[in-house]
Design a protein around this motif. Structure first.
Motif, mmCIF file in Angstrom:
data_model
loop_
_atom_site.group_PDB
_atom_site.id
_atom_site.type_symbol
_atom_site.label_atom_id
_atom_site.label_comp_id
_atom_site.label_asym_id
_atom_site.label_seq_id
_atom_site.Cartn_x
_atom_site.Cartn_y
_atom_site.Cartn_z
ATOM 1 N N UNK A 139 2.176 10.531 -7.346
ATOM 2 C CA UNK A 139 2.867 10.893 -8.593
ATOM 3 C C UNK A 139 1.864 11.150 -9.717
ATOM 4 N N UNK A 140 0.819 10.313 -9.793
ATOM 5 C CA UNK A 140 -0.207 10.513 -10.830
ATOM 6 C C UNK A 140 -0.901 11.852 -10.626
ATOM 7 N N UNK A 141 -1.173 12.183 -9.369
ATOM 8 C CA UNK A 141 -1.843 13.442 -9.081
ATOM 9 C C UNK A 141 -0.964 14.621 -9.489
ATOM 10 N N UNK A 142 0.326 14.534 -9.180
ATOM 11 C CA UNK A 142 1.248 15.606 -9.554
ATOM 12 C C UNK A 142 1.312 15.761 -11.067
ATOM 13 N N UNK A 148 0.811 -1.230 0.000
ATOM 14 C CA UNK A 148 0.000 0.000 0.000
ATOM 15 C C UNK A 148 0.837 1.270 0.000
ATOM 16 N N UNK A 149 2.011 1.228 0.621
ATOM 17 C CA UNK A 149 2.871 2.412 0.631
ATOM 18 C C UNK A 149 3.297 2.773 -0.787
ATOM 19 N N UNK A 150 3.686 1.763 -1.559
ATOM 20 C CA UNK A 150 4.090 2.016 -2.943
ATOM 21 C C UNK A 150 2.910 2.499 -3.778
ATOM 22 N N UNK A 151 1.718 1.944 -3.514
ATOM 23 C CA UNK A 151 0.530 2.363 -4.260
ATOM 24 C C UNK A 151 0.190 3.824 -3.977
ATOM 25 N N UNK A 152 0.307 4.230 -2.717
ATOM 26 C CA UNK A 152 0.047 5.625 -2.368
ATOM 27 C C UNK A 152 1.048 6.543 -3.069
ATOM 28 N N UNK A 188 -3.007 -4.909 -12.686
ATOM 29 C CA UNK A 188 -4.243 -5.122 -11.931
ATOM 30 C C UNK A 188 -5.425 -4.611 -12.752
ATOM 31 N N UNK A 189 -6.364 -5.499 -13.136
ATOM 32 C CA UNK A 189 -7.502 -5.054 -13.953
ATOM 33 C C UNK A 189 -8.329 -3.962 -13.284
ATOM 34 N N UNK A 190 -8.522 -4.063 -11.979
ATOM 35 C CA UNK A 190 -9.324 -3.068 -11.260
ATOM 36 C C UNK A 190 -8.656 -1.699 -11.320
ATOM 37 N N UNK A 191 -7.368 -1.660 -11.056
ATOM 38 C CA UNK A 191 -6.627 -0.409 -11.111
ATOM 39 C C UNK A 191 -6.602 0.145 -12.529
ATOM 40 N N UNK A 192 -6.443 -0.743 -13.503
ATOM 41 C CA UNK A 192 -6.393 -0.292 -14.895
ATOM 42 C C UNK A 192 -7.716 0.344 -15.318
ATOM 43 N N UNK A 193 -8.843 -0.275 -14.923
ATOM 44 C CA UNK A 193 -10.142 0.295 -15.278
ATOM 45 C C UNK A 193 -10.367 1.642 -14.587
ATOM 46 N N UNK A 194 -9.971 1.718 -13.323
ATOM 47 C CA UNK A 194 -10.145 2.965 -12.594
ATOM 48 C C UNK A 194 -9.324 4.095 -13.193
ATOM 49 N N UNK A 195 -8.083 3.799 -13.532
ATOM 50 C CA UNK A 195 -7.228 4.824 -14.118
ATOM 51 C C UNK A 195 -7.741 5.244 -15.492
ATOM 52 N N UNK A 196 -8.295 4.294 -16.244
ATOM 53 C CA UNK A 196 -8.856 4.624 -17.551
ATOM 54 C C UNK A 196 -10.058 5.559 -17.392
ATOM 55 N N UNK A 197 -10.861 5.338 -16.347
ATOM 56 C CA UNK A 197 -11.992 6.233 -16.095
ATOM 57 C C UNK A 197 -11.515 7.651 -15.810
ATOM 58 N N UNK A 198 -10.419 7.768 -15.059
ATOM 59 C CA UNK A 198 -9.869 9.085 -14.774
ATOM 60 C C UNK A 198 -9.441 9.768 -16.066
ATOM 61 N N UNK A 199 -8.746 9.030 -16.921
ATOM 62 C CA UNK A 199 -8.278 9.575 -18.199
ATOM 63 C C UNK A 199 -9.457 9.976 -19.083
ATOM 64 N N UNK A 200 -10.518 9.170 -19.049
ATOM 65 C CA UNK A 200 -11.683 9.443 -19.901
ATOM 66 C C UNK A 200 -12.552 10.581 -19.367
ATOM 67 N N UNK A 201 -12.233 11.067 -18.182
ATOM 68 C CA UNK A 201 -13.001 12.174 -17.627
ATOM 69 C C UNK A 201 -14.358 11.786 -17.091
#
Length: 246
Positions: A83-86, A74-78, A105-118
């Motif tokens: 870094x993504x936020x910056x 979790x420390x590395x994930x945070x 990780x499929x869950x992380x990949x989908x979540x990050x894609x949602x962020x990119x897609x707005x």
């Protein structure tokens, strides 16, 4: 590798075998094909009758987590989400798009894609929470398969003992067979109680612990991604997510 699970398995085996030898029963006293058939196969039969196919299949797939749980940092994930936020604050959300395919990780990949897609934060939260809860339910149900086996095994051990004593009663006229018959009858009880308390129930608890930690990590991930989508300050995101570590 989960070293505590390895040590526990070894100590459990030593306790059972060593106890049998110290009590004078010997290792041969623990072997009984009839007891194995009644208790172990009977327990498998009971759990198959209870469990849907997809849940049983999932249980077989995650049983290895007892000794080799999925890596979690979790420390590395945070740190990565900070870094993504910056990056998103400096270059925009689209700057995160190259990172999507790098995530395993499929869950992380989908979540990050949602962020990119707005995707709207509220919509994103709803979609990710539904997926996280569904996965948590599937994995918890799979872990309970071994909990069920731990419940059935002792009862089947008693059934094995009763069947053994019934066989002994048929040989009351031959005293030479009584001692061996009674010992064999109680072997089934040992199989049931030992398999439940040294194997099935501890495995279920260990798996449920892994599943719970995964769920907490998903909740932390959802909060982090929502904060990134809303453009929060990276330091504030880090402080919020560190709360999940406690």
């Amino acid at each position: 590798m989960d070293i505590l699970s390895v040590i526990g398995a070894i100590l459990g085996l030593v306790a059972l075998l060593g106890g049998s030898m110290l009590k004078g029963a010997g290792l041969s006293g623990l072997w009984s094909p009839a007891a194995f058939v009644i208790v172990i196969l009977g327990t498998c039969a009971s759990i198959l009758l209870q469990t849907p196919m997809h849940t049983f299949s999932r249980a077989i797939r995650i049983v290895g987590w007892v000794f080799f749980p999925p890596p979690q940092d979790p420390h590395a994930l945070i740190a990565r989400m900070v870094d993504w936020s910056t990056t998103s604050r400096k270059q925009g959300l689209l700057a995160l798009e190259p990172l999507v395919d790098q995530e395993s990780d499929p869950f992380l990949r989908r979540g990050l894609q949602m962020v990119v897609d707005g995707v709207e934060p509220d919509t994103m939260r709803q979609m990710l929470e539904i997926e996280a809860q569904a996965q948590h339910h599937r994995d918890t149900s799979a872990a309970k398969v071994f909990e069920g086996m731990g419940i059935y095994a002792p009862t089947l051990g008693i059934i094995g003992a009763v069947l053994g004593l019934m066989a002994v009663m048929k040989n009351l006229t031959d005293p030479s067979k009584l001692g061996h018959g009674i010992a064999a009858a109680f072997t089934a009880t040992i199989y049931g109680i030992a398999s439940a308390n040294l194997l099935f129930l501890p495995m279920a608890s260990k798996l449920k612990g892994v599943v719970h930690r995964q769920q907490v990590e998903r909740e932390m991930l959802i909060e982090g991604l929502i904060a990134i989508a809303e453009g929060e300050n990276p330091r504030n995101i880090e402080s919020r997510l560190n709360g999940f570590l406690h």
